[in-house]
Scaffold this active site. Structure first.
Site, PDB file in Angstrom:
ATOM      1  N   ARG A 241       0.852  -1.199   0.000  1.00 55.08           N
ATOM      2  CA  ARG A 241       0.000   0.000   0.000  1.00 55.08           C
ATOM      3  C   ARG A 241       0.879   1.237   0.000  1.00 55.08           C
ATOM      4  O   ARG A 241       2.081   1.164   0.150  1.00 55.08           O
ATOM      5  CB  ARG A 241      -0.916   0.017   1.208  1.00 55.08           C
ATOM      6  CG  ARG A 241      -0.166  -0.198   2.549  1.00 55.08           C
ATOM      7  CD  ARG A 241      -0.734   0.546   3.705  1.00 55.08           C
ATOM      8  NE  ARG A 241      -0.684   1.974   3.516  1.00 55.08           N
ATOM      9  CZ  ARG A 241       0.375   2.759   3.735  1.00 55.08           C
ATOM     10  NH1 ARG A 241       1.530   2.223   4.117  1.00 55.08           N
ATOM     11  NH2 ARG A 241       0.302   4.053   3.550  1.00 55.08           N
ATOM     12  N   GLY A 242       0.241   2.374  -0.226  1.00 55.15           N
ATOM     13  CA  GLY A 242       1.009   3.615  -0.328  1.00 55.15           C
ATOM     14  C   GLY A 242       1.153   3.950  -1.800  1.00 55.15           C
ATOM     15  O   GLY A 242       1.680   3.136  -2.565  1.00 55.15           O
ATOM     16  N   ALA A 243       0.667   5.112  -2.207  1.00 59.15           N
ATOM     17  CA  ALA A 243       0.587   5.444  -3.629  1.00 59.15           C
ATOM     18  C   ALA A 243       1.872   5.125  -4.409  1.00 59.15           C
ATOM     19  O   ALA A 243       1.851   4.372  -5.370  1.00 59.15           O
ATOM     20  CB  ALA A 243       0.183   6.909  -3.770  1.00 59.15           C
TER      21      ALA A 243
ATOM     22  N   ASN B 155      -6.588  11.975  -0.414  1.00 62.83           N
ATOM     23  CA  ASN B 155      -5.698  11.291   0.516  1.00 62.83           C
ATOM     24  C   ASN B 155      -6.539  10.448   1.451  1.00 62.83           C
ATOM     25  O   ASN B 155      -7.775  10.450   1.400  1.00 62.83           O
ATOM     26  CB  ASN B 155      -4.848  12.318   1.286  1.00 62.83           C
ATOM     27  CG  ASN B 155      -3.673  11.653   1.994  1.00 62.83           C
ATOM     28  OD1 ASN B 155      -2.865  10.971   1.381  1.00 62.83           O
ATOM     29  ND2 ASN B 155      -3.596  11.848   3.309  1.00 62.83           N
ATOM     30  N   LYS B 156      -5.865   9.706   2.333  1.00 54.58           N
ATOM     31  CA  LYS B 156      -6.570   8.818   3.256  1.00 54.58           C
ATOM     32  C   LYS B 156      -7.765   9.495   3.918  1.00 54.58           C
ATOM     33  O   LYS B 156      -7.665  10.655   4.338  1.00 54.58           O
ATOM     34  CB  LYS B 156      -5.575   8.325   4.322  1.00 54.58           C
ATOM     35  CG  LYS B 156      -6.093   7.294   5.273  1.00 54.58           C
ATOM     36  CD  LYS B 156      -6.744   6.100   4.610  1.00 54.58           C
ATOM     37  CE  LYS B 156      -5.882   5.532   3.525  1.00 54.58           C
ATOM     38  NZ  LYS B 156      -6.608   4.664   2.590  1.00 54.58           N
TER      39      LYS B 156
ATOM     40  N   ARG C  43      -6.464  -0.814  -7.938  1.00 55.86           N
ATOM     41  CA  ARG C  43      -7.056   0.157  -6.993  1.00 55.86           C
ATOM     42  C   ARG C  43      -7.306   1.440  -7.779  1.00 55.86           C
ATOM     43  O   ARG C  43      -6.498   1.817  -8.636  1.00 55.86           O
ATOM     44  CB  ARG C  43      -6.140   0.445  -5.783  1.00 55.86           C
ATOM     45  CG  ARG C  43      -6.165  -0.631  -4.717  1.00 55.86           C
ATOM     46  CD  ARG C  43      -5.362  -0.238  -3.477  1.00 55.86           C
ATOM     47  NE  ARG C  43      -6.126   0.609  -2.538  1.00 55.86           N
ATOM     48  CZ  ARG C  43      -5.580   1.199  -1.489  1.00 55.86           C
ATOM     49  NH1 ARG C  43      -4.269   1.094  -1.268  1.00 55.86           N
ATOM     50  NH2 ARG C  43      -6.324   1.929  -0.676  1.00 55.86           N
TER      51      ARG C  43
ATOM     52  N   ASP D  68      -2.734  10.877  -2.732  1.00 56.94           N
ATOM     53  CA  ASP D  68      -2.870   9.761  -3.667  1.00 56.94           C
ATOM     54  C   ASP D  68      -3.167  10.240  -5.076  1.00 56.94           C
ATOM     55  O   ASP D  68      -2.953   9.512  -6.043  1.00 56.94           O
ATOM     56  CB  ASP D  68      -3.979   8.819  -3.188  1.00 56.94           C
ATOM     57  CG  ASP D  68      -3.554   8.099  -1.930  1.00 56.94           C
ATOM     58  OD1 ASP D  68      -3.681   8.688  -0.839  1.00 56.94           O
ATOM     59  OD2 ASP D  68      -3.051   6.963  -2.027  1.00 56.94           O
TER      60      ASP D  68
ATOM     61  N   GLN E 287      -3.156   2.671   9.599  1.00 55.70           N
ATOM     62  CA  GLN E 287      -1.824   2.823   9.006  1.00 55.70           C
ATOM     63  C   GLN E 287      -0.911   3.682   9.891  1.00 55.70           C
ATOM     64  O   GLN E 287       0.293   3.456   9.967  1.00 55.70           O
ATOM     65  CB  GLN E 287      -1.923   3.457   7.607  1.00 55.70           C
ATOM     66  CG  GLN E 287      -2.509   2.560   6.528  1.00 55.70           C
ATOM     67  CD  GLN E 287      -4.004   2.741   6.347  1.00 55.70           C
ATOM     68  OE1 GLN E 287      -4.725   3.025   7.313  1.00 55.70           O
ATOM     69  NE2 GLN E 287      -4.499   2.573   5.124  1.00 55.70           N
TER      70      GLN E 287
HETATM   71  C1  LIG Z   1       3.140   7.937   0.425  1.00 58.24           C
HETATM   72  S1  LIG Z   1       1.649   7.037   0.588  1.00 58.24           S
HETATM   73  C2  LIG Z   1       0.456   8.145   0.087  1.00 58.24           C
HETATM   74  C3  LIG Z   1      -0.932   7.783   0.592  1.00 58.24           C
HETATM   75  O1  LIG Z   1      -1.324   6.388   0.358  1.00 58.24           O
HETATM   76  C4  LIG Z   1      -2.093   5.938   1.516  1.00 58.24           C
HETATM   77  O2  LIG Z   1      -3.266   5.239   1.174  1.00 58.24           O
HETATM   78  P1  LIG Z   1      -3.329   3.615   1.400  1.00 58.24           P
HETATM   79  O3  LIG Z   1      -2.796   3.339   2.775  1.00 58.24           O
HETATM   80  O4  LIG Z   1      -4.813   3.284   1.237  1.00 58.24           O
HETATM   81  O5  LIG Z   1      -2.480   3.046   0.292  1.00 58.24           O
HETATM   82  C5  LIG Z   1      -2.449   7.212   2.225  1.00 58.24           C
HETATM   83  O6  LIG Z   1      -3.533   7.881   1.609  1.00 58.24           O
HETATM   84  C6  LIG Z   1      -1.144   7.975   2.065  1.00 58.24           C
HETATM   85  O7  LIG Z   1      -1.232   9.309   2.442  1.00 58.24           O
END
Ligand SMILES: CSC[C@H]1O[C@H](OP(=O)(O)O)[C@H](O)[C@@H]1O
Length: 345
Positions: free
Chosen positions: A51-53, A247-248, A91, A237, A196
């Site tokens: 996970r993580g963009a 974003n989250k 995704r 994201d 997270q």
């Molecule tokens: C550097 S990660 C950017 C972004 O991705 C995360 O979403 P997810 O945990 O669902 O992949 C989160 O929005 C982070 O801020």
């Protein structure tokens, strides 16, 4: 292609072996999962083992490359194109995924000019990785230049080395400010429903001895009201042409709090998160996730449910923050605010 070992993804060139660190099990269990083929990577992305963009883009690219490397004689261009689209659709919100796959598939080139050989895909995948590492370094330096000595900084979700192949985005700024001796303190939003922040950001800060306090998301307001927070740093994201960004989930609420309390609020992201096809935040597709994530919690401990099994839930994985609530965007190209948004084009 080169052998590499990042915090949550690693590749052995000789063995042609791609593995990811299962982020669902952190912080208590560090378990590496083998990526046998792109369908594995799609599963890992959907279940947020990966996970993580930025990391999603790198993981998808590497799984495509390694699959072609292992099966080059058996795959047609149509096969590779189909697999790339399945990865691209795993995704919907983080645009780094679409950006990376489009780079791998050379979509800017005329169809007959696209070289989908393993050698060329490996070269492109490595250039994506090296570019992401460099963008993290630049963002971290630009962002750290804004941090004053002794600040307490609120973060949301996880935006560090676990979520990228470099120092991170927002957490990369925090790392760099700490390294520069700015004596910062981090307030870490646990970030329901998938935690997270409580699981991954704490994991990263613990490893490096960066001072932090873990809070529930509903505690940020009173900390701001009492003047305990001097700055907010979040990830992104997908960033639109007008600066709005996804974003989250929960980020929008934090931006409203910060605006009300006159606390500087920044999103930190690489240019691979900017989608100029999106005019405003209204154009960003927001991923909806399962009820079970809201009805309870999951982690290395397994899954626990406290709500009735048939509870109706609302579970968008992201929300959109409008640029008018943003002090500035901290990108690898520099600090972007309402006066120089044209740099996003
Ligand atoms: C550097 S990660 C950017 C972004 O991705 C995360 O979403 P997810 O945990 O669902 O992949 C989160 O929005 C982070 O801020």
């Amino acid at each position: 292609m080169e052998t590499f070992n990042f915090l949550s993804i690693r590749y052995n060139k000789e063995e042609k072996k791609l593995e990811i660190l299962d982020q669902r099990k952190l912080p208590d269990i560090e378990e590496w999962l083998l990526v046998n083929d792109p369908s594995d990577m799609i599963t890992y992305i959907k279940q947020l083992s990966v996970r993580g963009a930025p990391l999603i883009g790198v993981g998808a690219s590497m799984s495509l490359y390694n699959h072609v490397l292992l099966n080059e004689s058996k795959l047609t261009k149509e096969d590779i194109t189909r697999i790339s689209m399945e990865l691209r659709e795993s995704r919907p919100t983080a645009v780094n995924l679409m950006y990376s796959i489009d780079e791998m598939m050379q979509v800017k080139q005329a169809e007959d000019k696209r070289d989908l050989s393993a050698e060329n895909l490996g070269r492109i995948a490595m250039s994506i990785i090296k570019n992401e590492v460099e963008m993290c370094r630049k963002m971290s330096e630009f962002g750290a230049s804004l941090i004053q000595h002794g600040e307490s900084i609120l973060t949301h979700c996880n935006t560090g080395s676990v979520a990228t192949v470099g120092a991170g985005t927002a957490l990369g700024v925090i790392r760099e400010a700490h390294k520069q001796g700015k004596n910062i303190h981090v307030y870490v939003d646990e970030t329901r429903p998938l935690l997270q922040g409580g699981r991954l950001t704490t994991y990263e800060l613990e490893r490096e001895g960066i001072p932090y306090t873990l809070i529930c998301d509903n505690m940020a307001a009173t900390l701001m009201r009492s003047g305990k927070i001097q700055r907010v740093l979040v990830g992104a994201d997908r960033i639109c042409r007008n600066g709005d960004f996804a974003n989250k989930i929960g980020t929008y609420g934090v931006s409203v709090l910060a605006h009300h309390h006159n606390v500087p609020f920044h999103a930190v992201a690489p240019m691979s998160t900017v989608d100029i096809k999106c005019e405003t935040g209204e154009d960003i597709p927001i991923e909806e996730r399962s009820s079970s994530e809201v009805q309870g919690a999951s982690g290395a401990f397994g899954t626990v449910r406290w709500a009735p099994k048939n509870s109706k839930t609302f579970n968008p994985a992201f929300d959109v923050t409008p640029m008018n609530l943003v002090t500035s965007l901290i990108l690898d190209i520099g600090i972007i605010d309402k006066n120089n948004l044209d740099k996003l084009k």
